[in-house]
Design a protein around this motif. Structure first.
Motif, PDB file in Angstrom:
ATOM      1  N   MET A 122      61.143 -11.488  -2.631  1.00 22.52           N
ATOM      2  CA  MET A 122      61.823 -10.243  -2.260  1.00 22.52           C
ATOM      3  C   MET A 122      60.881  -9.050  -2.426  1.00 22.52           C
ATOM      4  SD  MET A 122      65.388  -8.767  -3.798  1.00 22.52           S
ATOM      5  CE  MET A 122      64.768  -7.363  -4.710  1.00 22.52           C
ATOM      6  N   LYS A 123      60.908  -8.168  -1.426  1.00 22.68           N
ATOM      7  CA  LYS A 123      60.048  -6.980  -1.523  1.00 22.68           C
ATOM      8  C   LYS A 123      60.636  -6.013  -2.541  1.00 22.68           C
ATOM      9  CE  LYS A 123      57.832  -6.401   2.919  1.00 22.68           C
ATOM     10  NZ  LYS A 123      57.697  -5.508   4.052  1.00 22.68           N
ATOM     11  N   PRO A 124      59.798  -5.346  -3.334  1.00 20.42           N
ATOM     12  CA  PRO A 124      60.365  -4.369  -4.276  1.00 20.42           C
ATOM     13  C   PRO A 124      60.862  -3.126  -3.548  1.00 20.42           C
ATOM     14  CG  PRO A 124      57.983  -4.249  -4.314  1.00 20.42           C
ATOM     15  CD  PRO A 124      58.337  -5.383  -3.388  1.00 20.42           C
ATOM     16  N   ILE A 125      61.755  -2.419  -4.234  1.00 27.28           N
ATOM     17  CA  ILE A 125      62.228  -1.130  -3.725  1.00 27.28           C
ATOM     18  C   ILE A 125      61.429  -0.031  -4.434  1.00 27.28           C
ATOM     19  CG2 ILE A 125      64.226   0.446  -3.665  1.00 27.28           C
ATOM     20  CD1 ILE A 125      64.683  -1.893  -1.812  1.00 27.28           C
ATOM     21  N   PHE A 126      61.006   0.934  -3.664  1.00 29.56           N
ATOM     22  CA  PHE A 126      60.309   2.107  -4.208  1.00 29.56           C
ATOM     23  C   PHE A 126      61.369   3.206  -4.350  1.00 29.56           C
ATOM     24  CE2 PHE A 126      57.174  -0.597  -2.455  1.00 29.56           C
ATOM     25  CZ  PHE A 126      56.010  -0.384  -3.168  1.00 29.56           C
ATOM     26  N   VAL A 127      61.534   3.695  -5.579  1.00 28.17           N
ATOM     27  CA  VAL A 127      62.595   4.665  -5.862  1.00 28.17           C
ATOM     28  C   VAL A 127      61.949   5.995  -6.245  1.00 28.17           C
ATOM     29  CG1 VAL A 127      64.606   5.190  -7.302  1.00 28.17           C
ATOM     30  CG2 VAL A 127      64.069   2.806  -6.758  1.00 28.17           C
ATOM     31  N   ILE A 128      62.351   7.045  -5.539  1.00 30.38           N
ATOM     32  CA  ILE A 128      61.858   8.388  -5.866  1.00 30.38           C
ATOM     33  C   ILE A 128      63.010   9.135  -6.533  1.00 30.38           C
ATOM     34  CG2 ILE A 128      60.757  10.497  -5.002  1.00 30.38           C
ATOM     35  CD1 ILE A 128      59.232   7.873  -4.264  1.00 30.38           C
ATOM     36  N   GLU A 129      62.856   9.384  -7.825  1.00 30.54           N
ATOM     37  CA  GLU A 129      63.870  10.165  -8.546  1.00 30.54           C
ATOM     38  C   GLU A 129      63.510  11.644  -8.330  1.00 30.54           C
ATOM     39  OE1 GLU A 129      66.659   9.506 -10.242  1.00 30.54           O
ATOM     40  OE2 GLU A 129      66.805  10.873 -11.956  1.00 30.54           O
ATOM     41  N   TYR A 147      57.861  12.922   1.273  1.00 29.48           N
ATOM     42  CA  TYR A 147      58.819  11.809   1.325  1.00 29.48           C
ATOM     43  C   TYR A 147      58.735  11.096   2.683  1.00 29.48           C
ATOM     44  CZ  TYR A 147      60.906  13.834  -2.950  1.00 29.48           C
ATOM     45  OH  TYR A 147      61.119  14.309  -4.217  1.00 29.48           O
ATOM     46  N   GLU A 148      58.517  11.861   3.719  1.00 29.42           N
ATOM     47  CA  GLU A 148      58.339  11.244   5.046  1.00 29.42           C
ATOM     48  C   GLU A 148      57.087  10.349   5.041  1.00 29.42           C
ATOM     49  OE1 GLU A 148      57.894  14.069   8.249  1.00 29.42           O
ATOM     50  OE2 GLU A 148      57.719  12.479   9.737  1.00 29.42           O
ATOM     51  N   HIS A 149      56.024  10.869   4.419  1.00 33.02           N
ATOM     52  CA  HIS A 149      54.768  10.127   4.316  1.00 33.02           C
ATOM     53  C   HIS A 149      54.983   8.816   3.547  1.00 33.02           C
ATOM     54  CE1 HIS A 149      50.158  10.685   3.538  1.00 33.02           C
ATOM     55  NE2 HIS A 149      50.381  10.136   4.704  1.00 33.02           N
ATOM     56  N   ILE A 150      55.803   8.900   2.487  1.00 39.19           N
ATOM     57  CA  ILE A 150      56.104   7.704   1.680  1.00 39.19           C
ATOM     58  C   ILE A 150      56.859   6.686   2.539  1.00 39.19           C
ATOM     59  CG2 ILE A 150      57.505   6.866  -0.252  1.00 39.19           C
ATOM     60  CD1 ILE A 150      56.831   9.560  -1.679  1.00 39.19           C
ATOM     61  N   SER A 151      57.814   7.179   3.315  1.00 44.81           N
ATOM     62  CA  SER A 151      58.602   6.300   4.176  1.00 44.81           C
ATOM     63  C   SER A 151      57.700   5.591   5.187  1.00 44.81           C
ATOM     64  CB  SER A 151      59.675   7.142   4.879  1.00 44.81           C
ATOM     65  OG  SER A 151      60.530   6.337   5.609  1.00 44.81           O
ATOM     66  N   GLN A 152      56.725   6.314   5.707  1.00 45.98           N
ATOM     67  CA  GLN A 152      55.782   5.694   6.654  1.00 45.98           C
ATOM     68  C   GLN A 152      54.935   4.630   5.952  1.00 45.98           C
ATOM     69  OE1 GLN A 152      53.786   9.283   7.847  1.00 45.98           O
ATOM     70  NE2 GLN A 152      55.317   9.794   9.388  1.00 45.98           N
ATOM     71  N   THR A 153      54.702   4.826   4.656  1.00 45.59           N
ATOM     72  CA  THR A 153      53.851   3.892   3.895  1.00 45.59           C
ATOM     73  C   THR A 153      54.581   2.603   3.542  1.00 45.59           C
ATOM     74  OG1 THR A 153      52.678   5.774   2.950  1.00 45.59           O
ATOM     75  CG2 THR A 153      52.427   3.691   1.790  1.00 45.59           C
ATOM     76  N   VAL A 154      55.821   2.719   3.030  1.00 42.52           N
ATOM     77  CA  VAL A 154      56.498   1.513   2.506  1.00 42.52           C
ATOM     78  C   VAL A 154      57.602   1.004   3.423  1.00 42.52           C
ATOM     79  CG1 VAL A 154      55.994   2.195   0.120  1.00 42.52           C
ATOM     80  CG2 VAL A 154      58.245   2.733   1.067  1.00 42.52           C
ATOM     81  N   GLY A 155      58.013   1.842   4.388  1.00 40.90           N
ATOM     82  CA  GLY A 155      59.124   1.453   5.275  1.00 40.90           C
ATOM     83  C   GLY A 155      60.442   1.976   4.736  1.00 40.90           C
ATOM     84  N   LYS A 156      61.237   2.514   5.638  1.00 35.53           N
ATOM     85  CA  LYS A 156      62.526   3.117   5.292  1.00 35.53           C
ATOM     86  C   LYS A 156      63.441   2.153   4.511  1.00 35.53           C
ATOM     87  CE  LYS A 156      66.515   4.927   7.643  1.00 35.53           C
ATOM     88  NZ  LYS A 156      67.206   5.327   8.817  1.00 35.53           N
ATOM     89  N   GLU A 157      63.378   0.870   4.867  1.00 36.24           N
ATOM     90  CA  GLU A 157      64.288  -0.114   4.258  1.00 36.24           C
ATOM     91  C   GLU A 157      63.904  -0.427   2.811  1.00 36.24           C
ATOM     92  OE1 GLU A 157      62.277  -0.412   6.795  1.00 36.24           O
ATOM     93  OE2 GLU A 157      60.899  -2.031   6.282  1.00 36.24           O
ATOM     94  N   ASN A 158      62.714  -0.008   2.399  1.00 39.49           N
ATOM     95  CA  ASN A 158      62.252  -0.298   1.028  1.00 39.49           C
ATOM     96  C   ASN A 158      62.211   0.956   0.167  1.00 39.49           C
ATOM     97  OD1 ASN A 158      61.601  -3.027   1.788  1.00 39.49           O
ATOM     98  ND2 ASN A 158      59.865  -2.148   2.893  1.00 39.49           N
ATOM     99  N   LEU A 159      62.859   2.020   0.624  1.00 36.34           N
ATOM    100  CA  LEU A 159      62.724   3.301  -0.069  1.00 36.34           C
ATOM    101  C   LEU A 159      64.087   3.906  -0.406  1.00 36.34           C
ATOM    102  CD1 LEU A 159      60.867   5.653  -0.968  1.00 36.34           C
ATOM    103  CD2 LEU A 159      60.870   6.454   1.406  1.00 36.34           C
ATOM    104  N   TRP A 160      64.253   4.294  -1.684  1.00 36.73           N
ATOM    105  CA  TRP A 160      65.461   5.000  -2.130  1.00 36.73           C
ATOM    106  C   TRP A 160      65.073   6.363  -2.695  1.00 36.73           C
ATOM    107  CZ3 TRP A 160      68.652   1.216  -5.767  1.00 36.73           C
ATOM    108  CH2 TRP A 160      69.054   0.098  -5.030  1.00 36.73           C
ATOM    109  N   PHE A 161      65.938   7.333  -2.456  1.00 38.81           N
ATOM    110  CA  PHE A 161      65.816   8.644  -3.099  1.00 38.81           C
ATOM    111  C   PHE A 161      67.034   8.801  -4.004  1.00 38.81           C
ATOM    112  CE2 PHE A 161      63.882   9.058   1.131  1.00 38.81           C
ATOM    113  CZ  PHE A 161      62.600   9.439   0.775  1.00 38.81           C
TER     114      PHE A 161
END
Ligand SMILES: C[S@@+](CC[C@H](N)C(=O)[O-])C[C@H]1O[C@@H](n2cnc3c(N)ncnc32)[C@H](O)[C@@H]1O
Length: 189
Positions: free
Chosen positions: A1-8, A22-36
């Motif tokens: 399973m891919k990890p989730i990247f969480v931005i608090e 945050y947009e740059h982060i989304s481009q890096t890890v993919g929207k499906e792997n990113l939580w805010f």
């Protein structure tokens, strides 16, 4: 399973600079792997980049988490990344000298989390995510290249120095074009 990247998110608003990172982060890890998380206002601006939570990560009771904190004693290594399902970052704009906000506002509220650094120097949040994403992909921290500080040329006379550490990607500092243009607009005549 891919990890989730969480931005608090720990700034009072989603400033433009935050949104561009945050947009740059989304481009890096993919929207499906990113939580805010901890997005109390301006959340609508972030839906297109990842999943948005009003709650803080402290309230989500996540397991197998690793907090990225420059004050942590151990450096993240590729052979341990499998044990983490969530990597947590402070959505904090860089300050200089660093005020240890990650430790004060994030790490200390997650006592059961493992803590790791990616070097002792402060990186912008998008750079920190890029570095962890590379380490998850198998790269060793020691094999990544960095540059201390970046200069943004505003016009023929003015420039702005950013006192942070930048990962080098194909020899260039990993910085969002939108952040660069934003700084140019802000500082220009
Ligand atoms: C711009 S940094 C803010 C650092 C903040 N000034 C401090 O002193 O804690 C944004 C986030 O990127 C991550 N980060 C940046 N540099 C890091 C490092 N060297 N080691 C671990 N995490 C780092 C942390 O999650 C941090 O909250």
């Amino acid at each position: 399973m891919k990890p989730i990247f969480v931005i608090e998110h720990l700034e009072p608003q989603v400033w433009k600079w935050c949104a561009y990172e945050y947009e740059h982060i989304s481009q890096t890890v993919g929207k499906e792997n990113l939580w805010f998380t901890n997005v109390r206002r301006d959340g609508a601006a972030l839906f297109k980049y990842g999943k948005v939570f009003r709650q803080s990560v402290r309230e989500l009771n996540l397991q197998n988490i690793c907090v990225l904190d420059p004050q942590a004693e151990k450096t993240l290594s590729p052979d341990e990344t499998n044990k983490f399902d969530f990597f947590i970052f402070g959505g904090i704009l860089g300050d200089y000298p660093p005020k240890k906000r990650t430790k004060k506002e994030l790490t200390r509220f997650l006592p059961d989390a493992e803590k790791r650094n990616i070097g002792k120097r402060q990186l912008a949040t998008d750079n920190a995510v890029y570095v962890v994403h590379e380490i998850v992909g198998g790269k060793k921290f020691e094999d990544l290249k960095f540059k201390q500080g970046a200069t943004i040329r505003i016009n023929e006379i003015e420039s702005t120095d950013l006192p942070f550490r930048y990962a080098l990607v194909d020899g260039k500092p990993f910085i969002s074009e939108k952040v660069v243009n934003y700084l140019k607009r802000k500082k220009g005549f």
